[in-house]
Design a protein around this motif. Structure first.
Motif, mmCIF file in Angstrom:
data_model
loop_
_atom_site.group_PDB
_atom_site.id
_atom_site.type_symbol
_atom_site.label_atom_id
_atom_site.label_comp_id
_atom_site.label_asym_id
_atom_site.label_seq_id
_atom_site.Cartn_x
_atom_site.Cartn_y
_atom_site.Cartn_z
ATOM 1 N N ARG A 68 0.963 -0.855 0.035
ATOM 2 C CA ARG A 68 0.031 0.010 0.091
ATOM 3 C C ARG A 68 1.015 1.090 0.132
ATOM 4 N NH1 ARG A 68 -4.702 -2.763 -1.130
ATOM 5 N NH2 ARG A 68 -4.992 -4.441 0.222
ATOM 6 N N VAL A 69 0.330 2.310 -0.363
ATOM 7 C CA VAL A 69 1.087 3.530 -0.367
ATOM 8 C C VAL A 69 0.462 4.944 0.523
ATOM 9 C CG1 VAL A 69 1.777 5.481 -2.135
ATOM 10 C CG2 VAL A 69 1.612 3.317 -2.896
ATOM 11 N N LEU A 70 1.656 5.181 1.502
ATOM 12 C CA LEU A 70 1.033 6.277 2.324
ATOM 13 C C LEU A 70 1.814 7.625 1.644
ATOM 14 C CD1 LEU A 70 0.273 7.428 5.026
ATOM 15 C CD2 LEU A 70 2.539 6.793 5.828
ATOM 16 N N VAL A 71 0.863 8.464 1.366
ATOM 17 C CA VAL A 71 1.181 9.800 0.825
ATOM 18 C C VAL A 71 1.006 10.817 2.034
ATOM 19 C CG1 VAL A 71 0.536 11.595 -1.029
ATOM 20 C CG2 VAL A 71 0.041 8.991 -1.272
ATOM 21 N N ARG A 80 5.820 3.209 -0.807
ATOM 22 C CA ARG A 80 5.054 2.123 -0.854
ATOM 23 C C ARG A 80 5.474 1.224 0.385
ATOM 24 N NH1 ARG A 80 6.247 -3.078 -3.556
ATOM 25 N NH2 ARG A 80 4.114 -4.181 -3.893
ATOM 26 N N LEU A 81 4.839 0.852 1.096
ATOM 27 C CA LEU A 81 5.210 -0.071 2.365
ATOM 28 C C LEU A 81 5.549 -1.289 2.040
ATOM 29 C CD1 LEU A 81 2.196 1.186 4.467
ATOM 30 C CD2 LEU A 81 4.517 2.273 4.610
ATOM 31 N N THR A 82 6.897 -1.744 2.749
ATOM 32 C CA THR A 82 7.336 -3.017 2.345
ATOM 33 C C THR A 82 7.642 -3.688 3.739
ATOM 34 O OG1 THR A 82 9.748 -2.075 2.301
ATOM 35 C CG2 THR A 82 8.775 -2.449 0.278
ATOM 36 N N GLU A 83 7.673 -3.054 4.986
ATOM 37 C CA GLU A 83 7.886 -3.558 6.020
ATOM 38 C C GLU A 83 6.923 -2.962 7.215
ATOM 39 O OE1 GLU A 83 11.412 -4.664 9.352
ATOM 40 O OE2 GLU A 83 12.018 -3.383 7.338
ATOM 41 N N VAL A 84 6.470 -3.919 8.075
ATOM 42 C CA VAL A 84 5.651 -3.245 9.165
ATOM 43 C C VAL A 84 5.568 -4.024 10.259
ATOM 44 C CG1 VAL A 84 3.967 -1.997 7.557
ATOM 45 C CG2 VAL A 84 3.449 -4.424 8.089
ATOM 46 N N GLU A 85 5.082 -3.617 11.336
ATOM 47 C CA GLU A 85 4.902 -4.472 12.734
ATOM 48 C C GLU A 85 3.814 -4.231 13.307
ATOM 49 O OE1 GLU A 85 9.454 -5.420 14.359
ATOM 50 O OE2 GLU A 85 8.327 -3.396 15.222
#
Length: 228
Positions: free
Chosen positions: A25-28, A35-40
């Motif tokens: 997903r893309v945070l603007v 474009r998000l590639t890693e989250v927790e």
């Protein structure tokens, strides 16, 4: 890459379900898009000892108890801001930390923000512009004043005239590319596999286990609530 905004209902779920769905997903925010590639993922009060909300609501974590889809931006180690997206209904106290991503719009703006006093002869490589939670916040220009900012555009006209942040559909990765493992740099609930990333993506940050530090303030991620 789809520019359709995600609805608030997307975030109105447990954080460990929202987290893997945020990949791709893309945070603007303003002129920069990541474009998000890693989250927790981090759970709620009394549920996740690594979460800021584990001991309940405080002035610092109040945004995490607000409506889903809002940004929770906090200051850590006296030097960095980190950004999260609030999950579950209002009053729940849960969020997803945004750990890394690829800058897909506003690259030069992000690079200028990240370079600081760094020599123009040694520009920040593209893969490192938002590689890590503090770098991601800097690249997007997120700081204390953006804590509580709504990242959902429901009810707004087309485009972004009434919001300075939005989460867009983007391009989610194939399910086979989504990996999970322990969260980074936390000392409690450290084996919970709520860190999610896109396998093989060069912007994913390296995993680091917790290293004890002598200090009194809250620590990394959405985790490590103060001990007193």
């Amino acid at each position: 890459m789809s520019s359709t905004p995600l609805p608030r209902a997307f975030f109105d779920r447990p954080s460990h379900e929202v987290a893997p769905d945020l990949l791709g997903r893309v945070l603007v925010h303003g002129p920069v898009a990541v474009r998000l590639t890693e989250v927790e993922a981090y759970g709620g009060p009394g549920e996740d000892p690594a979460a800021h909300t584990y001991r309940g609501r405080t002035p610092r974590n109040a945004v995490m108890f607000g409506p889903p889809g809002h940004l929770y931006v906090y200051f850590t180690y006296g030097m960095h801001f980190c950004a999260n997206l609030v999950c579950l209904p209002e009053g729940s106290g849960s969020a997803v930390l945004l750990r890394a991503g690829e800058v897909v719009e506003g690259v030069e703006v992000a690079r200028a923000r990240r370079s600081g006093a760094r020599s123009a002869a040694r520009p920040v490589p593209d893969r490192d512009l938002a590689r890590g939670p503090a770098r991601l916040a800097v690249a997007l220009g997120l700081a204390r004043e953006h804590n509580g900012l709504d990242a959902v555009l429901e009810g707004s006209p087309a485009g972004r005239p009434h919001a300075s942040a939005a989460v867009l559909e983007g391009t989610p990765p194939a399910p086979a590319l989504v990996r999970s493992g322990p969260r980074t740099g936390i000392s409690t609930a450290k084996d919970v596999p709520w860190r999610f990333w896109i396998d093989g993506d060069p912007t994913v940050s390296p995993y680091r286990a917790h290293v004890p530090r002598r200090r009194n303030s809250a620590a990394t991620s959405v985790g490590e609530a103060p001990s007193s």
